[in-house]
Write an enzyme that holds these catalytic residues in place. Structure first.
Site, short mmCIF file in Angstrom:
data_model
loop_
_atom_site.label_atom_id
_atom_site.label_comp_id
_atom_site.label_asym_id
_atom_site.label_seq_id
_atom_site.Cartn_x
_atom_site.Cartn_y
_atom_site.Cartn_z
N GLU A 149 -25.99 18.74 -20.50
CA GLU A 149 -26.54 20.10 -20.33
C GLU A 149 -26.90 20.35 -18.87
O GLU A 149 -26.62 21.42 -18.32
CB GLU A 149 -27.76 20.29 -21.21
CG GLU A 149 -27.43 20.29 -22.68
CD GLU A 149 -28.66 20.44 -23.54
OE1 GLU A 149 -29.61 21.11 -23.11
OE2 GLU A 149 -28.67 19.87 -24.65
N GLU B 231 -26.30 14.18 -30.05
CA GLU B 231 -27.55 14.56 -30.72
C GLU B 231 -27.46 14.46 -32.25
O GLU B 231 -28.34 13.89 -32.89
CB GLU B 231 -27.96 16.00 -30.32
CG GLU B 231 -28.67 16.07 -28.98
CD GLU B 231 -27.73 16.31 -27.81
OE1 GLU B 231 -26.56 15.87 -27.87
OE2 GLU B 231 -28.17 16.93 -26.83
C1 LIG Z 1 -32.75 17.22 -26.20
C2 LIG Z 1 -31.76 16.23 -25.76
C3 LIG Z 1 -31.40 15.22 -26.59
C4 LIG Z 1 -30.48 14.15 -26.14
O1 LIG Z 1 -30.16 14.02 -24.97
S1 LIG Z 1 -29.91 13.15 -27.35
C5 LIG Z 1 -28.82 12.11 -26.57
C6 LIG Z 1 -29.53 10.84 -26.19
N1 LIG Z 1 -28.62 9.86 -25.66
C7 LIG Z 1 -27.93 8.99 -26.43
O2 LIG Z 1 -27.89 9.08 -27.64
C8 LIG Z 1 -27.29 7.85 -25.72
C9 LIG Z 1 -27.91 6.56 -26.18
N2 LIG Z 1 -27.46 5.44 -25.35
C10 LIG Z 1 -26.34 4.73 -25.66
O3 LIG Z 1 -25.67 4.97 -26.64
C11 LIG Z 1 -26.02 3.59 -24.73
O4 LIG Z 1 -27.14 3.35 -23.93
C12 LIG Z 1 -24.80 3.87 -23.83
C13 LIG Z 1 -23.53 3.88 -24.70
C14 LIG Z 1 -24.94 5.20 -23.10
C15 LIG Z 1 -24.70 2.75 -22.76
O5 LIG Z 1 -24.69 1.51 -23.38
P1 LIG Z 1 -24.94 0.18 -22.49
O6 LIG Z 1 -24.06 0.21 -21.31
O7 LIG Z 1 -24.83 -0.98 -23.42
O8 LIG Z 1 -26.43 0.33 -21.95
P2 LIG Z 1 -27.76 0.09 -22.80
O9 LIG Z 1 -28.15 -1.35 -22.71
O10 LIG Z 1 -27.63 0.67 -24.15
O11 LIG Z 1 -28.82 0.99 -21.99
C16 LIG Z 1 -29.58 0.51 -20.91
C17 LIG Z 1 -31.06 0.76 -21.23
O12 LIG Z 1 -31.22 2.18 -21.35
C18 LIG Z 1 -31.83 2.46 -22.59
N3 LIG Z 1 -31.35 3.78 -23.04
C19 LIG Z 1 -30.10 4.24 -23.03
N4 LIG Z 1 -30.04 5.49 -23.47
C20 LIG Z 1 -31.33 5.83 -23.78
C21 LIG Z 1 -31.94 7.02 -24.27
N5 LIG Z 1 -31.23 8.14 -24.51
N6 LIG Z 1 -33.26 7.01 -24.42
C22 LIG Z 1 -34.00 5.92 -24.14
N7 LIG Z 1 -33.50 4.78 -23.67
C23 LIG Z 1 -32.16 4.75 -23.49
C24 LIG Z 1 -31.40 1.34 -23.50
O13 LIG Z 1 -32.27 1.23 -24.59
C25 LIG Z 1 -31.49 0.18 -22.57
O14 LIG Z 1 -32.84 -0.16 -22.39
P3 LIG Z 1 -33.36 -1.67 -22.73
O15 LIG Z 1 -32.59 -2.55 -21.80
O16 LIG Z 1 -34.82 -1.65 -22.48
O17 LIG Z 1 -33.00 -1.91 -24.16
#
Ligand SMILES: C/C=C/C(=O)SCCNC(=O)CCNC(=O)[C@H](O)C(C)(C)COP(=O)(O)OP(=O)(O)OC[C@H]1O[C@@H](n2cnc3c(N)ncnc32)[C@H](O)[C@@H]1OP(=O)(O)O
Length: 258
Positions: free
Chosen positions: A119, A139
């Site tokens: 967004e 989402e």
């Molecule tokens: C109103 C708006 C709403 C929204 O925006 S909803 C959408 C929210 N986003 C998501 O659903 C994406 C969620 N994240 C993922 O699916 C994965 O990440 C990825 C595929 C993007 C990347 O995966 P990888 O490369 O394995 O990284 P990793 O170890 O999962 O992430 C690194 C650290 O970042 C944290 N993290 C990632 N996305 C979020 C998030 N959206 N909110 C909070 N934390 C997040 C993880 O947990 C982890 O942290 P730690 O190492 O402490 O476990």
């Protein structure tokens, strides 16, 4: 809460004055939490008042993510609809702050661009992505609808593709994002900064006032019926003559032709 907003102002003859805005919460893929969002909106409001600014660049810290979305841990702990309303109002405030910046904003998409991150990217004027970047609106997969500036997506990519992102929660790569019109350019990660600079130079050679008038007009065009959108251009054109920029730049062109 962790994370910060970094603002760096760089000034060069070929680009003019440019603000580089970095969302820096690298350990969490630059995800958006309330404190970070408040800081972001406040920082952009300050930049809006900088009359000498020519352009801005918005990016995320590190090589992995632009913005991985809103912070899921924060959203999971929202107790009720009122808290949810406050949270999403902050997301909207960030996107609106980008759209309200009076200068063109380039999204430098250095990796994952998901949910609220997409967004924010959609709220920018131009998008350039590293070839390893991934895009999606996940989402519905976490039980919430995509809202606020997600409404910009159909205008960028059409309703059918927007539905694929919004209903199927599909993730697409940078090549597909380019083919869909979700981004305007894709380059290898190591070429990202040079490509951003290339656009900044092009913006730098344009009139600062003309760019500001053009951005404001594009925003009006996005929301007005055609007849009113067309009419809105007349005062915008006249407003350009309030400074010497058109006379100076048109005159310089005419001089070169002679
Ligand atoms: C109103 C708006 C709403 C929204 O925006 S909803 C959408 C929210 N986003 C998501 O659903 C994406 C969620 N994240 C993922 O699916 C994965 O990440 C990825 C595929 C993007 C990347 O995966 P990888 O490369 O394995 O990284 P990793 O170890 O999962 O992430 C690194 C650290 O970042 C944290 N993290 C990632 N996305 C979020 C998030 N959206 N909110 C909070 N934390 C997040 C993880 O947990 C982890 O942290 P730690 O190492 O402490 O476990």
């Amino acid at each position: 809460m962790a994370g910060e907003i970094r603002i760096e102002i760089r000034e060069a003859p070929e680009t003019g004055r440019v603000a580089f805005v970095t969302i820096a919460h690298e350990a969490r893929l630059n995800t958006l939490n309330p404190d970070l969002m408040r800081d972001f909106a406040a920082a952009l409001a300050r930049l809006s008042a900088d009359a000498a600014l020519h352009a801005a660049v918005l990016t995320g810290a590190g090589p992995k993510a632009f913005v991985g979305g809103a912070d899921i841990n924060v959203m999971a702990a929202l107790p009720d609809g009122e808290a949810a309303r406050s949270f999403i109002t902050l997301v909207h405030g960030c996107c609106r702050a980008v759209r309200d910046l009076p200068v063109p904003v380039i999204a430098r998409l250095n990796g994952w661009t998901l949910g609220a991150g997409l967004e924010l990217a959609a709220a920018c004027d131009l998008r350039i992505a590293a070839s390893h970047a991934g895009f999606g609106m996940p989402e519905v997969r976490v039980g919430i609808p995509s809202v606020v500036e997600a409404a910009l997506l159909p205008g960028l990519i059409g309703w059918g593709r927007a539905r694929r992102l919004l209903l199927l929660g599909e993730t697409i790569d940078a090549a597909e994002a380019l083919a869909w019109g979700l981004v305007e350019r894709v380059v290898p990660a190591e070429a990202l900064d040079e490509a951003v600079l290339d656009w900044l130079r092009q913006l730098g050679s344009a009139g600062r006032q003309a760019l500001r008038l053009q951005k404001a007009l594009i925003r009006q065009w996005e929301s007005l019926p055609l007849r009113e959108a067309v009419a809105a251009g007349i005062p915008a054109f006249a407003a350009a003559w309030e400074s010497d920029e058109p006379r100076r730049m048109l005159g310089a062109f005419a001089q070169r032709r002679r």
